[in-house]
Every structure is written in C-alpha cells, then in structure tokens.
Design a protein around this motif. Structure first.
Motif, PDB file in Angstrom:
ATOM      1  N   ASN A 115       8.109  -4.423 -27.123  1.00  0.00           N
ATOM      2  CA  ASN A 115       7.507  -3.112 -27.372  1.00  0.00           C
ATOM      3  C   ASN A 115       7.461  -2.292 -26.078  1.00  0.00           C
ATOM      4  O   ASN A 115       6.411  -1.790 -25.674  1.00  0.00           O
ATOM      5  CB  ASN A 115       6.106  -3.268 -27.981  1.00  0.00           C
ATOM      6  CG  ASN A 115       5.611  -1.966 -28.567  1.00  0.00           C
ATOM      7  OD1 ASN A 115       6.401  -1.091 -28.928  1.00  0.00           O
ATOM      8  ND2 ASN A 115       4.303  -1.815 -28.653  1.00  0.00           N
ATOM      9  N   THR A 116       8.615  -2.209 -25.444  1.00  0.00           N
ATOM     10  CA  THR A 116       8.724  -1.462 -24.191  1.00  0.00           C
ATOM     11  C   THR A 116       9.990  -0.627 -24.221  1.00  0.00           C
ATOM     12  O   THR A 116      10.777  -0.721 -25.151  1.00  0.00           O
ATOM     13  CB  THR A 116       8.669  -2.430 -22.983  1.00  0.00           C
ATOM     14  OG1 THR A 116       8.506  -1.685 -21.799  1.00  0.00           O
ATOM     15  CG2 THR A 116       9.905  -3.294 -22.885  1.00  0.00           C
ATOM     16  N   SER A 117      10.185   0.186 -23.213  1.00  0.00           N
ATOM     17  CA  SER A 117      11.316   1.120 -23.224  1.00  0.00           C
ATOM     18  C   SER A 117      12.653   0.430 -22.975  1.00  0.00           C
ATOM     19  O   SER A 117      12.720  -0.616 -22.326  1.00  0.00           O
ATOM     20  CB  SER A 117      11.097   2.205 -22.167  1.00  0.00           C
ATOM     21  OG  SER A 117      11.259   1.655 -20.869  1.00  0.00           O
ATOM     22  N   GLN A 118      13.692   1.061 -23.481  1.00  0.00           N
ATOM     23  CA  GLN A 118      15.048   0.549 -23.267  1.00  0.00           C
ATOM     24  C   GLN A 118      15.401   0.510 -21.782  1.00  0.00           C
ATOM     25  O   GLN A 118      15.954  -0.482 -21.315  1.00  0.00           O
ATOM     26  CB  GLN A 118      16.037   1.380 -24.090  1.00  0.00           C
ATOM     27  CG  GLN A 118      17.466   0.904 -24.002  1.00  0.00           C
ATOM     28  CD  GLN A 118      18.244   1.572 -22.879  1.00  0.00           C
ATOM     29  OE1 GLN A 118      18.057   2.742 -22.613  1.00  0.00           O
ATOM     30  NE2 GLN A 118      19.087   0.821 -22.218  1.00  0.00           N
ATOM     31  N   PRO A 119      15.070   1.555 -20.979  1.00  0.00           N
ATOM     32  CA  PRO A 119      15.390   1.469 -19.548  1.00  0.00           C
ATOM     33  C   PRO A 119      14.684   0.302 -18.844  1.00  0.00           C
ATOM     34  O   PRO A 119      15.275  -0.344 -17.969  1.00  0.00           O
ATOM     35  CB  PRO A 119      14.924   2.818 -18.989  1.00  0.00           C
ATOM     36  CG  PRO A 119      14.979   3.752 -20.165  1.00  0.00           C
ATOM     37  CD  PRO A 119      14.596   2.900 -21.343  1.00  0.00           C
ATOM     38  N   ALA A 120      13.445   0.005 -19.231  1.00  0.00           N
ATOM     39  CA  ALA A 120      12.718  -1.121 -18.618  1.00  0.00           C
ATOM     40  C   ALA A 120      13.398  -2.447 -18.940  1.00  0.00           C
ATOM     41  O   ALA A 120      13.585  -3.298 -18.062  1.00  0.00           O
ATOM     42  CB  ALA A 120      11.268  -1.133 -19.085  1.00  0.00           C
ATOM     43  N   SER A 144      16.561  -2.851 -19.833  1.00  0.00           N
ATOM     44  CA  SER A 144      17.866  -2.853 -19.158  1.00  0.00           C
ATOM     45  C   SER A 144      17.724  -3.242 -17.691  1.00  0.00           C
ATOM     46  O   SER A 144      18.570  -3.948 -17.142  1.00  0.00           O
ATOM     47  CB  SER A 144      18.526  -1.483 -19.285  1.00  0.00           C
ATOM     48  OG  SER A 144      18.881  -1.245 -20.632  1.00  0.00           O
ATOM     49  N   GLN A 145      16.655  -2.791 -17.062  1.00  0.00           N
ATOM     50  CA  GLN A 145      16.401  -3.132 -15.653  1.00  0.00           C
ATOM     51  C   GLN A 145      16.168  -4.642 -15.494  1.00  0.00           C
ATOM     52  O   GLN A 145      16.716  -5.266 -14.589  1.00  0.00           O
ATOM     53  CB  GLN A 145      15.179  -2.339 -15.155  1.00  0.00           C
ATOM     54  CG  GLN A 145      14.889  -2.499 -13.690  1.00  0.00           C
ATOM     55  CD  GLN A 145      15.834  -1.684 -12.813  1.00  0.00           C
ATOM     56  OE1 GLN A 145      16.811  -1.099 -13.275  1.00  0.00           O
ATOM     57  NE2 GLN A 145      15.560  -1.657 -11.541  1.00  0.00           N
ATOM     58  N   VAL A 177      13.765  -4.677 -26.767  1.00  0.00           N
ATOM     59  CA  VAL A 177      12.902  -3.491 -26.834  1.00  0.00           C
ATOM     60  C   VAL A 177      11.872  -3.673 -27.949  1.00  0.00           C
ATOM     61  O   VAL A 177      10.675  -3.438 -27.760  1.00  0.00           O
ATOM     62  CB  VAL A 177      13.734  -2.201 -27.035  1.00  0.00           C
ATOM     63  CG1 VAL A 177      12.849  -1.035 -27.431  1.00  0.00           C
ATOM     64  CG2 VAL A 177      14.514  -1.871 -25.763  1.00  0.00           C
ATOM     65  N   THR A 185       7.984 -11.211 -18.388  1.00  0.00           N
ATOM     66  CA  THR A 185       8.968 -10.662 -19.329  1.00  0.00           C
ATOM     67  C   THR A 185      10.328 -11.307 -19.119  1.00  0.00           C
ATOM     68  O   THR A 185      10.978 -11.750 -20.072  1.00  0.00           O
ATOM     69  CB  THR A 185       9.067  -9.125 -19.190  1.00  0.00           C
ATOM     70  OG1 THR A 185       7.784  -8.565 -19.461  1.00  0.00           O
ATOM     71  CG2 THR A 185      10.087  -8.544 -20.150  1.00  0.00           C
ATOM     72  N   CYS A 221      18.325  -3.764 -27.679  1.00  0.00           N
ATOM     73  CA  CYS A 221      17.446  -3.207 -28.719  1.00  0.00           C
ATOM     74  C   CYS A 221      16.515  -4.266 -29.298  1.00  0.00           C
ATOM     75  O   CYS A 221      15.378  -3.961 -29.675  1.00  0.00           O
ATOM     76  CB  CYS A 221      18.255  -2.518 -29.807  1.00  0.00           C
ATOM     77  SG  CYS A 221      19.376  -3.586 -30.703  1.00  0.00           S
TER      78      CYS A 221
END
Length: 114
Positions: free
Chosen positions: A45-50, A52-53, A41, A22, A38
């Motif tokens: 197709n994954t979460s915003q926190p992931a 951002s990390q 994301v 990724t 965004c």
C-alpha cells in the motif's frame, strides 16, 4: 587477508540493504513467488516510485533480477548471486509471506500483470 575484508564489507552491505523491513519482506516473497511492481504496490500500500526504488537497490546489489513478460517487468530472486547462500540462510528463519500473495489473488489483483 584483503579479499576476506572485501567479502566482509560486501556481506555487511547486503545485510544492511536487507535491514529495511520492506526490502526484507520483498526478498522473502520473491523466494517463493515472482512479482511485479504493481503487486508490491498493492501489498505494501505504497507508491510505485517507492517500490521501484526498493527494487532498484535490490537489483543493483544483484539480489533480485528482472525479466520482461509482455509489457510487464517481473522480479525474482537471483539464485545465481554470490550472496544467494547467505540470503537463503537468512530467509529460512523468517515467517512465510505467501499469505500476502493469496490475499492479492483473493482481491483479484494478482492477475493485473498477466
């Protein structure tokens, strides 16, 4: 001698960071396009926190930089990084990822950050 060992360790840590598919894909995309969280994301197709990390790790390593455009934070490749030549050399061997941005545009998701 000590300095070259430190450089080897730093380069190894950069390559380890880019060993994640990724993050490597993100860096390849940022080579030709600036993106916001965004957009990543939607692409991955994954979460915003992931996302951002991943971006935080890349930013902490000075691989990417961020700039603010209104309420949005836009990420770009840090071409001033000491490791940019290494990263650029690596990226030239990877397949182009611009189709991902084109897909976003076709879905109307590219403009969500304007």
């Amino acid at each position: 001698m000590l300095e070259s060992t430190i450089e080897l360790e730093k380069t190894a840590s950069i390559l380890k960071l880019l060993g994640d598919k990724t993050r490597l894909t993100m860096v390849k995309m940022l080579d030709s396009n600036d993106c916001c969280v965004c957009e990543f994301v939607a692409i991955f197709n994954t979460s915003q926190p992931a996302i951002s990390q991943h971006l935080r790790k890349l930013k902490d390593a000075n691989i990417v930089k961020e700039s603010r455009r209104g309420q949005w934070i836009i990420y770009s490749l840090n071409k001033d990084s000491d490791y940019y030549p290494v990263i650029q050399s690596l990226l030239q061997h990877l397949p182009n990822q611009d189709y991902r941005i084109k897909e976003l545009e076709e879905q109307g998701l590219r403009i969500t950050c304007e």
